[in-house]
Design a protein around this motif. Structure first.
Motif, PDB file in Angstrom:
ATOM      1  N   THR B  83       0.955  -1.275  -0.367  1.00 38.20           N
ATOM      2  CA  THR B  83       0.030   0.180   0.105  1.00 38.20           C
ATOM      3  C   THR B  83       0.764   1.046   0.083  1.00 38.20           C
ATOM      4  N   LEU B  84       2.037   1.146   0.812  1.00 37.26           N
ATOM      5  CA  LEU B  84       2.694   2.240   1.031  1.00 37.26           C
ATOM      6  C   LEU B  84       3.942   2.101   0.061  1.00 37.26           C
ATOM      7  N   ARG B  85       4.375   1.285  -0.369  1.00 35.72           N
ATOM      8  CA  ARG B  85       5.096   1.262  -1.185  1.00 35.72           C
ATOM      9  C   ARG B  85       6.837   1.362  -0.924  1.00 35.72           C
ATOM     10  N   ALA B  86       6.881   0.814   0.606  1.00 36.40           N
ATOM     11  CA  ALA B  86       8.002   0.948   1.082  1.00 36.40           C
ATOM     12  C   ALA B  86       9.371   0.202   0.513  1.00 36.40           C
ATOM     13  N   ASN B  87      10.396   0.859   0.745  1.00 39.11           N
ATOM     14  CA  ASN B  87      11.052  -0.007   0.306  1.00 39.11           C
ATOM     15  C   ASN B  87      11.767  -1.806   0.900  1.00 39.11           C
ATOM     16  N   PHE B 307       2.713  -0.217  -8.562  1.00 39.53           N
ATOM     17  CA  PHE B 307       1.715   0.792  -9.176  1.00 39.53           C
ATOM     18  C   PHE B 307       1.423   1.502 -10.520  1.00 39.53           C
ATOM     19  N   GLU B 309       0.111   3.440 -11.590  1.00 39.54           N
ATOM     20  CA  GLU B 309       0.464   4.704 -13.008  1.00 39.54           C
ATOM     21  C   GLU B 309       1.769   4.619 -13.186  1.00 39.54           C
ATOM     22  N   GLU B 310       1.802   4.177 -12.274  1.00 38.99           N
ATOM     23  CA  GLU B 310       3.623   3.258 -13.400  1.00 38.99           C
ATOM     24  C   GLU B 310       4.231   2.842 -14.247  1.00 38.99           C
TER      25      GLU B 310
END
Lengths: 364, 311
Positions: B83-87, B307, B309-310
């Motif tokens: 969800t937060l796309r952390a490393n 993600f 959108e990317e």
């Protein structure tokens, strides 16, 4: 019918420095709130605990010195790890590199110590750095040559290094005069780092290294190449950077700094080599390096704060009888929040009202 | 012969916690998530499973609790990375630090306690009729405890799931190319969440085997680095649940070989024998990476946050 509303995250074009900083500070405040809930679970007053923690870390001159002594290995190890992480080389072998650096420095301190102090200490520093660097070079070579997963190799090598030190401590290097206690003999006086202003000179070394590493990463060609490899290996290849060579140099430096920490801890803190020499610094430094966004000046600040957290943590342990593990949980909670906050630094939210899929299409 | 059988039998027992953790990490990585929190999740499972087992004396509840604990750790990781796309690397390491602290903290008053009688009875070796009588294979494979059998079942079921079901195929697509999977109408986020949680639950079970059956008592840091060996075993097994079975038992053998060598009267320092599993792990990793082949490579999108959108 309810109008469907979705919230979409969109990448920010350029995150503002001030905004990013305030989001990170916000995350730390939230982490403290979450930690407070945890402290409440222990039926203690969070405010009391935080105040005692600050007192424990900075309350008296002695405690400030103790905090600095704890911060020194964290600063230097974090610098080393930051160089590797900058290149997206996940060096989690700090523990092993510290242990091996410590081992090499200790060899000279114990068995070739017939030297005047300045020479003795120089030899020990060089030995520690070289040994730590070479130990790190093994996974770096595998990575550069065959793309071997460095995360696991560096970690496995931690265990090997610690077993090696254990072997020495319980076997060939064991001090016969220690009356059956498994301990290596203390270093002679000429192998102990002197003190400056009440704290061993490791703090001077750490400060110098912060500046050196800052310049290296931000203002030298090699430092720039490391950053490019970290951003995109393809860009680096396209730009004609010698990737293998850069990996080897960077990781040698990374391990060398960790090895230096091993020398400092053995010479100035422990006065000898032992299995406790690393004290988990290799792992904690991963957190501090990351929290500091791999920036050398921030590493200095974050490491001091973390050392204060550790020092204050052990103080509240005695005052409130909170177990050591509670401090680890607090560290974990803080890092979770900061990790999560990066998302809000990089993305912003827009609310999209969907009237209907078709209407949206028509509006385009 | 007797000695060989007893060694192989013990290797399977020692390999079982590794097996569960490896299977858990295979499923997690197949969804494109590299979760380095295995050690932390195992410890959480070991402590919570032990605590519930001690208080309820129910095997089912103990195992369920261990799975929930492991999945709980995985949920933190999943939320941060999906969800937060952390490393993923740093999030996983943090989970290990957190899990270690959590286990030490929750387990502090239980350290040294022995697993309850009812559970130890449940997990005593049980000879499977007919199969258990096959010479050599029987005593090695089919005179084991229920947890070991559960391990056989888990790897076969996961293998069938991955290679023979459409959901398994979708999962592999998510790990290889989430963009394409998304375009094909697969709910990438849901797949990632579910399989990361399932992976955590399996790691929790691996931890519970240590505290409830293998030791069977609660010790501080009962996993002793096994979580990390499991991460390496995933590569060794080429992300294949069937091969994980073989790899885990091989490393189980390495884990116990020290005692056997010393029993033979060969004078090798314990510390060098203790290094063996780690050295073999490194060797295996290097050899696997040297002969890099398509089928040996991991899920292509593993470790990269997705993600939409990317893409």
């Amino acid at each position: 019918m309810i109008m469907p509303i979705t919230i979409r995250a969109i990448k920010k074009s350029e995150p503002g420095r001030m905004k990013a900083a305030s989001i990170r500070i916000g995350a730390i405040i939230l982490a403290l709130v979450a930690s407070s809930l945890f402290i409440l679970l222990l039926s203690l007053n969070p405010a009391d605990v935080y105040i005692k923690m600050i007192q424990g870390a900075f309350g008296t001159a002695y405690r400030i010195k103790e905090t600095i002594v704890k911060a020194i290995p964290l600063v230097i190890t974090s610098l080393g790890i930051a160089i590797a992480f900058k290149m997206q080389f996940w060096n989690i072998g700090g523990e092993g590199q510290i242990a091996i650096g410590s081992f090499a420095a200790s060899y000279f301190a114990l068995y070739m110590n017939d030297m005047p102090m300045p020479l003795m200490l120089t030899v020990m520093i060089l030995a520690g750095m070289l040994a730590g660097g070479l130990w790190a070079l093994i996974p770096a070579f595998f990575k550069a040559q065959w793309g071997t997963n460095e995360t696991i190799v560096t970690l496995m090598m931690n265990y090997i290094a610690l077993k090696w030190v254990m072997f020495l401590q319980y076997g060939p290097w064991r001090d016969p005069k220690s009356l059956g206690f498994p301990k290596i003999a203390n270093f002679p006086q000429n192998a102990v780092l002197p003190k400056l202003l009440g704290v061993h000179v490791g703090w001077v070394i750490a400060l110098i290294l912060v500046v050196v590493v800052y310049i290296f990463i931000n203002h030298t060609k090699k430092g720039y190449e490391i950053a490019v490899i970290g951003e995109s290996i393809n860009t680096a290849r396209y730009a004609g950077i010698n990737i293998k060579k850069t990996i080897l140099i960077a990781i040698m430096l990374s391990g060398g700094l960790c090895g230096l920490v091993g020398m400092i801890q053995a010479s100035a803190v422990n006065y000898t080599l032992s299995v406790e020499i690393t004290g988990g610094v290799g792992y904690t430094a991963i957190i501090t390096a990351w929290l500091a966004a791999l920036s050398a000046p921030l590493i200095l600040i974050v490491s001091i704060l973390f050392a204060a957290l550790l020092e204050g943590g052990s103080y509240i342990q005695t005052v409130f009888g909170i177990p050591q593990a509670a401090a680890e949980i607090l560290q974990g909670i803080i890092l979770f929040f900061v990790l999560g906050s990066e998302f809000f630094v990089r993305y912003k939210f827009v609310i999209v009202k969907k009237h209907s899929a078709i209407a949206e299409k028509g509006a385009d | 012969m007797e000695a060989v059988i007893s060694f192989l039998h013990a290797a399977i027992v020692a390999g079982t916690p590794l097996l569960f953790a490896t299977l858990g990490e295979i499923i997690t990585e197949r969804s494109g998530n590299l979760n380095l929190g295995v050690e932390g999740m195992m410890l959480m499972g070991a402590v919570i499973g032990f605590m519930v087992g001690l208080n309820t004396e129910s095997t089912t509840l103990a195992l369920l609790a261990a799975m929930i604990a492991g999945a709980g750790g995985a949920l933190i990781f999943a939320f941060l990375t999906i969800t937060l796309r952390a490393n993923q690397v740093v999030s996983g390491l943090t989970l290990t630090i957190f899990g270690t602290g959590f286990a030490d903290f929750v387990g502090q008053d239980l350290i040294g306690q022995i697993a309850p009688e009812s559970l130890r009875l449940f997990f005593r070796p049980y000879t499977i009729p007919l199969l258990g009588d096959i010479p050599f294979i029987g005593p090695v494979l089919f005179r084991q405890d229920a947890f070991v059998y559960l391990g056989y079942a888990a790897s076969i079921l996961l293998g069938l799931y991955l290679y023979k079901t459409s959901t398994g195929m979708n999962l592999r697509a998510v790990g290889e190319n989430p963009g394409a999977a998304d375009a094909a109408g697969i709910n990438v986020t849901l797949y990632k969440y579910l399989h990361t949680l399932l992976g955590g639950a399996l790691c929790g079970l691996g931890g519970a085997y240590l505290s409830l059956v293998y030791v069977p008592a609660l010790q501080e840091g009962v996993t002793a680095g096994r979580g990390w060996i499991a991460v390496a075993l995933v590569i060794f097994a080429a992300w294949n649940p069937y091969k994980a079975l073989f790899g885990a038992y091989l490393f189980g053998g390495l884990d116990i070989i020290g005692f056997r060598i010393q029993n033979l009267g060969i004078d090798v320092s314990q510390y060098f024998i203790d290094m063996l599993p780690y050295m073999v792990t490194i060797t295996v990793l290097v050899v696997v990476s040297m002969r890099k082949s398509r089928e040996k490579a991991g899920p292509k999108a593993c470790g990269i946050p997705y993600f939409r959108e990317e893409r």
